[in-house]
Design a protein around this motif. Structure first.
Motif, PDB file in Angstrom:
ATOM      1  N   ARG A 150      -1.978  -1.021   8.749  1.00  0.00           N
ATOM      2  CA  ARG A 150      -1.874   0.156   8.826  1.00  0.00           C
ATOM      3  C   ARG A 150      -2.620   0.762   7.334  1.00  0.00           C
ATOM      4  O   ARG A 150      -3.226   1.722   7.616  1.00  0.00           O
ATOM      5  N   TRP A 151      -2.662  -0.065   6.275  1.00  0.00           N
ATOM      6  CA  TRP A 151      -3.152   0.243   5.008  1.00  0.00           C
ATOM      7  C   TRP A 151      -4.814   0.294   5.261  1.00  0.00           C
ATOM      8  O   TRP A 151      -5.272   1.521   4.990  1.00  0.00           O
ATOM      9  N   LYS A 152      -5.304  -0.742   6.132  1.00  0.00           N
ATOM     10  CA  LYS A 152      -6.866  -0.669   6.251  1.00  0.00           C
ATOM     11  C   LYS A 152      -6.933   0.654   7.393  1.00  0.00           C
ATOM     12  O   LYS A 152      -8.228   1.111   7.368  1.00  0.00           O
ATOM     13  N   THR A 153      -6.085   0.757   8.367  1.00  0.00           N
ATOM     14  CA  THR A 153      -6.390   2.187   9.194  1.00  0.00           C
ATOM     15  C   THR A 153      -6.313   3.326   8.404  1.00  0.00           C
ATOM     16  O   THR A 153      -7.447   3.956   8.405  1.00  0.00           O
ATOM     17  N   THR A 154      -5.707   3.498   7.233  1.00  0.00           N
ATOM     18  CA  THR A 154      -5.681   4.679   6.590  1.00  0.00           C
ATOM     19  C   THR A 154      -7.017   4.738   5.828  1.00  0.00           C
ATOM     20  O   THR A 154      -7.612   5.691   5.671  1.00  0.00           O
ATOM     21  N   LEU A 155      -7.192   3.481   5.243  1.00  0.00           N
ATOM     22  CA  LEU A 155      -8.447   3.399   4.309  1.00  0.00           C
ATOM     23  C   LEU A 155      -9.835   3.516   4.958  1.00  0.00           C
ATOM     24  O   LEU A 155     -10.605   4.380   4.549  1.00  0.00           O
ATOM     25  N   ARG A 156      -9.760   2.798   6.060  1.00  0.00           N
ATOM     26  CA  ARG A 156     -11.011   2.830   6.484  1.00  0.00           C
ATOM     27  C   ARG A 156     -11.289   3.698   7.847  1.00  0.00           C
ATOM     28  O   ARG A 156     -12.520   3.814   8.227  1.00  0.00           O
ATOM     29  N   ILE A 157     -10.438   3.915   8.516  1.00  0.00           N
ATOM     30  CA  ILE A 157     -10.503   4.590   9.658  1.00  0.00           C
ATOM     31  C   ILE A 157     -10.195   6.138   9.405  1.00  0.00           C
ATOM     32  O   ILE A 157     -11.195   7.132   9.526  1.00  0.00           O
ATOM     33  N   PHE A 169       0.840  -1.330  -0.086  1.00  0.00           N
ATOM     34  CA  PHE A 169      -0.089   0.149   0.044  1.00  0.00           C
ATOM     35  C   PHE A 169       0.802   1.211  -0.099  1.00  0.00           C
ATOM     36  O   PHE A 169       0.592   2.275  -0.901  1.00  0.00           O
ATOM     37  N   GLU A 170       1.875   1.267   0.805  1.00  0.00           N
ATOM     38  CA  GLU A 170       2.732   2.427   0.851  1.00  0.00           C
ATOM     39  C   GLU A 170       3.389   2.715  -0.521  1.00  0.00           C
ATOM     40  O   GLU A 170       3.387   3.865  -0.927  1.00  0.00           O
ATOM     41  N   LYS A 171       3.781   1.663  -1.005  1.00  0.00           N
ATOM     42  CA  LYS A 171       4.382   1.731  -2.410  1.00  0.00           C
ATOM     43  C   LYS A 171       3.551   2.220  -3.410  1.00  0.00           C
ATOM     44  O   LYS A 171       3.861   2.968  -4.579  1.00  0.00           O
ATOM     45  N   THR A 172       2.275   1.737  -3.309  1.00  0.00           N
ATOM     46  CA  THR A 172       1.156   2.117  -4.498  1.00  0.00           C
ATOM     47  C   THR A 172       1.068   3.559  -4.190  1.00  0.00           C
ATOM     48  O   THR A 172       1.044   4.542  -5.267  1.00  0.00           O
ATOM     49  N   THR A 173       0.910   4.195  -3.093  1.00  0.00           N
ATOM     50  CA  THR A 173       0.813   5.634  -3.065  1.00  0.00           C
ATOM     51  C   THR A 173       1.891   6.257  -3.391  1.00  0.00           C
ATOM     52  O   THR A 173       1.931   7.425  -4.022  1.00  0.00           O
ATOM     53  N   LEU A 174       3.043   5.721  -2.802  1.00  0.00           N
ATOM     54  CA  LEU A 174       4.354   6.477  -3.506  1.00  0.00           C
ATOM     55  C   LEU A 174       4.326   6.451  -5.057  1.00  0.00           C
ATOM     56  O   LEU A 174       4.681   7.530  -5.391  1.00  0.00           O
TER      57      LEU A 174
END
Ligand SMILES: Nc1ncnc2c1ncn2[C@@H]1O[C@H](COP(=O)(O)OP(=O)(O)O)[C@@H](O)[C@H]1O
Ligand SMILES: [Mg+2]
Lengths: 320, 290, 278
Positions: free
Chosen positions: B186-193, A26-31
């Motif tokens: 973390r990714w779900k935290t970012t997207l969903r929360i 996810f981090e790399k995708t947003t990057l």
């Protein structure tokens, strides 16, 4: 690799979570998307540079210093457009700056809350009105008004200054300067207001304690905020320089350099807007793209300067 | 100190008081001065445009000069198509880049992206039009809604990125911690929360970007171009509201001017309504967080 | 090269077997959290230093000490919470439930080690019901019945059920501070952790809310290992089985709560609990 890790383990065993693959992904995708923006800007620059090749080869630096723009003779020089852009933008700035400062002071120091929110909202709307509407209004309302009222008045009062005399047709540098001023007031005033807000209240109170009048306290705040306000102004200048439709509709679109502000002129953005779709040949198109390149370079420098000025003030103040 | 200096050379009390009043009055006057053109433009456009607004205006194709009636349905639909294409491209890019800048803000790249976004927001829109012309129109050999949409998408990116970044940064760290502590990645935290908590503000940013894009004219002049009829496909010249207004406005015909005023009125109303929605959303947001 | 990699992969497991003796001990004395030279760095500064502590399963351990002594820093090391802090680094050895923590990623460990924070932090966009099941819902898909059951049992355990059972669908923001904190406890319980970390969970609350949370803790200790940071010594005495006293980033004393409060071994501890400073 093994050795390194071994050594590290002997000294200080690091406690670290294993990477979570989806998190990393996810981090790399947003990057990737963030990098896409950077890539896009470089691509724009590259594309304009490449597509203006023919014109740059042909005219060199003379492109900027030559006032001749004759598509039929395949002669292209951008000086008249640079002149029109610069003068109309400076007129706009001269009008917009004092008004915007007045508004910023009013919004940050004087107005009661309810007026503050209403006025901020109205200024937000003013900023959001499409430039085509300003231009349209310029053609049918402002230009006749300039022709019939403002220009005759200016000539009779200030006619000894060459800027304020000449044929009064309503379309020209002064009119486009005014339209531009209206369009950049929102950005200058709202950023100046934000900058003024970062000046600590304590400074004003110290001034009052010394017996300063309200204006004197405000003046001190303005002085302390000056680089931020300068930044806002430069940003407004950037907007004015790049504005296309409104200027195209009121500047008169005549490639000439005249001292009089009543005279029609032409701007860099306007010539692109008017001639691009019907360019008469490869060289013409290439020259128009080079005008775009110059415009880009100018706005890039202006905006970078503005950002640095604004960052520096707001940062300095928030650190304090 | 500065204040003392300031007082030292500013003369007697009476003069200072007079200056005080003059300057404060000027400040109030400039505030009024900013309102006048806004109000004037708004009401003038409304008055000039409203008489041409009827059902036909929204449902009919333009009629040639001299024939009464007709509308600009093709331009309205064209605008929706072009802005839609722009949104489909610009919003995801802006959103994800904004997430990167806000959530991984300690990195060098994040700072660079911030700066470049600022640069992008300062690029004159006509230049983005030249770019879209170069990479799409020249390649496909025809003007198209795609080319126009591409240009508008690029113009939407900075607004969306910046708003996303600012709104995500307003979400308190404690919510992120709460979510992570529940074993939510973390990714779900970012997207969903986080994103959901900031959604009001982000929608605001998206609306603003759309409103601005809908009014953009310059980048469409030589990308989507224009069309007096329905566009055959997304890959052919397509009319749009702002370009139509421009063409009508600079024409010599009064009926066309009236149509242009009506179009301008539609645009202004759109901007006004969106700004109002934005205000309401952000205001609620503010109350909630206080 | 291949061999090297297998070496590296094996390595943590070796440490694990070294740490294994804990398992051998009978019933109640199984270790939930064991640390050796646990140190947390904030850039070049140490927040806590060389902490050696064994915390038994299904007990309540109170962490006390003056403000800034590293209580939160210690707690946040136990579930990788320092991952979020730029510049923070954790060194030493840390075993959670008998396994080296390096074997886990953050998500895995936090499902086993839940955390309740000082300020109640329910998710503002969610109802009471959704707050409780948030950890489950965002980690997988379950049947509605299961959610219903979990919501009820978690809220009952957190001592909040009777107060909210008729309004599960209202926003969590409509609750009082004390209720919000119990909601956060329920939310943590719903994930079924084995260890629960609480960082001054009642310091933002009034005495009555504090009482209900202490009651909840009392009931919870049968099933969970609880580590609670508190600056309130009466609270430590009331709720905990063991007490650890931290001072200037070091663990000064760790014994049965009764011992710490009646005949502490260390002079520093005595000064602190008798109120000479802190
Ligand atoms: N994010 C951080 N960055 C730098 N120093 C920190 C950070 N968090 C805590 N510290 C430092 O670590 C020490 C312990 O802090 P903390 O664990 O919060 O204390 P306590 O919870 O006992 O009041 C303090 O000296 C504090 O300044
Ligand atoms: Mg703490």
């Amino acid at each position: 690799m093994y050795l390194f890790r071994k050594k590290e383990n002997i000294e200080l065993k690091e406690i670290k979570s294993k990477t979570h693959i989806t998190d990393l992904l996810f981090e790399k995708t947003t990057l990737l998307f963030a990098l896409l923006i950077i890539f896009l800007v470089f691509w724009i620059i590259y594309e304009m540079y490449k597509d203006s090749e023919a014109s740059r080869q042909m005219f060199g630096w003379g492109f900027i210093t030559s006032p001749e723009w004759e598509p039929v003779k395949e002669k292209f020089g951008a000086l008249t457009f640079v002149y029109g852009t610069v003068v109309s933008s400076l007129i706009a700035l001269a009008i917009a700056l004092p008004v915007s400062l007045g508004i910023a002071v009013f919004l940050s120091e004087l107005a009661p809350q309810i007026i503050k929110t209403t006025l901020s909202f109205l200024i937000e709307i003013l900023a959001a009105i499409p430039s085509i509407v300003f231009g349209f209004w310029g053609i049918f309302v402002l230009a006749p008004f300039m022709r019939n009222v403002v220009q005759p008045f200016l000539e009779s009062a200030l006619g000894f200054i060459p800027f304020f005399s000449g044929t009064k047709i309503g379309f020209g540098l002064l009119t486009s300067g005014i339209v531009l001023a209206i369009m950049i007031i929102p950005i200058i005033s709202s950023i100046s207001r934000d900058v003024l807000k970062t000046i600590p209240q304590a400074q004003r109170e110290a001034a009052y304690a010394l017996g300063a009048t309200r204006w004197e306290a405000i003046k001190m705040a303005l002085l302390n905020a000056k680089s931020g306000i300068l930044g806002a102004t430069v940003l407004g200048l950037g907007r004015a320089v790049g504005e296309t439709m409104a200027v195209t509709m009121v500047i008169g679109n005549r490639a000439q350099i005249k001292l009089s502000w009543f005279e029609p002129a032409y701007s860099m953005a306007s010539v692109i807007a008017n001639e691009f779709a019907e360019a008469s040949g490869k060289l013409h198109l290439s020259a128009l793209i080079e005008v775009g390149l110059v415009l880009f370079a100018v706005t890039f420098v202006i905006n970078s300067m503005a950002r640095l000025l604004i960052y520096s003030t707001t940062k300095k103040m928030t650190v304090k | 100190m500065e204040a003392a200096e300031l007082l030292g050379n500013s003369g007697n009390l009476k003069r200072r008081k007079v200056i005080n009043i003059i300057m404060l009055t000027l400040s109030v006057i400039s505030a009024l001065a900013a309102i006048i053109p806004l109000v004037y433009i708004f009401f003038y456009t409304a008055a000039a445009g409203i008489s041409s607004i009827n059902l036909d205006f929204f449902t009919e194709l333009p009629k040639p000069v001299g024939e009464p009636g007709g509308g600009i349905a093709n331009a309205i639909i064209g605008s929706i198509e072009i802005v839609g294409i722009g949104a489909a491209f610009g919003i995801p890019v802006g959103l994800l880049a904004g997430i990167y800048v806000a959530e991984y803000s300690k990195t060098m790249v994040a700072n660079l992206v911030k700066f470049v976004t600022d640069v992008l927001s300062g690029i004159p829109s006509i230049i983005v039009g030249i770019f879209a012309y170069g990479v799409i129109v020249l390649q496909s050999k025809n003007f198209s809604a795609f080319a126009g949409g591409f240009a508008l998408g690029i113009l939407m990116i900075p607004t969306v990125t910046r708003m996303t970044e600012e709104m995500l940064k307003l979400v308190p760290l404690s919510l992120r911690e709460a979510s992570l502590a529940l074993g939510i990645p973390r990714w779900k935290t970012t997207l969903r929360i986080v994103l959901r908590t900031a959604s009001g503000g982000i929608i605001t940013g998206i609306l603003l970007a759309i409103a601005r894009a809908a009014g953009e004219t310059a980048p469409l002049l030589f990308t989507s171009f224009g069309n007096s009829f329905w566009a055959e496909s997304l890959d052919s010249p397509t009319a749009s509201l702002p370009v139509q207004i421009f063409n009508y406005a600079i024409s010599p015909y009064e009926e066309w001017h009236n149509k242009a005023w009506a179009g301008a009125f539609v645009l202004i109303t759109l901007v006004f309504v969106i700004s109002l929605i934005v205000r309401i959303i952000t205001k609620n947001k503010f109350h909630q967080s206080v | 090269m291949n061999e090297d990699i297998t070496e590296i992969i094996k390595e943590p497991l070796n440490i694990d077997t070294v740490a294994a003796p804990h398992h051998v001990k009978p019933e109640k004395s199984v270790i939930a959290v064991g640390t050796k030279n646990l140190t947390v760095w904030f850039n070049e500064r140490k927040g806590i230093e060389d902490i050696n502590i064994d915390i038994k399963k299904d007990t309540v351990t109170a962490i006390i000490g003056p403000s800034g002594c590293g209580k939160s820093t210690f707690l946040r090391a136990l579930n990788f919470m320092h991952d979020l802090t730029p510049g923070a680094r954790v060194t030493g050895e840390l075993n959670i439930l008998g396994r080296n923590i390096n074997d886990y990623n953050g998500v895995e460990i936090r499902k086993k080690v839940g955390m309740v924070f000082q300020k109640p932090n329910p998710f503002p966009t969610m109802s009471i019901y959704d707050n409780v099941i948030s950890g489950l819902k965002l980690n997988g898909r379950y049947k509605k019945d299961f959610y219903d059951e979990t919501v009820e049992s978690s809220l009952v355990q957190a001592g909040l059920w009777s107060e909210v059972k008729d309004r599960l669908k209202v926003s969590a923001y409509n609750l009082s501070g004390g209720q919000q904190q119990r909601l956060c406890i329920a939310r943590t319980l719903a994930v079924k952790p084995e260890i629960i970390l609480m960082d001054e969970p009642t310091s933002a609350l009034d005495p009555i809310s504090t009482g209900s949370i202490e009651n909840a803790i009392h009931d919870l200790k049968k099933k969970f290992t609880i580590i609670i940071v508190t600056h309130n010594m009466q609270q430590a005495a009331r709720v905990s089985d063991h007490t650890a006293y931290f001072y200037l980033g070091k663990l000064i004393e760790h014994s049965k709560t009764s011992t710490v409060f009646t005949k502490p071994k260390e002079k520093l501890t005595e000064e602190y609990i008798t109120g000479k400073f802190g």
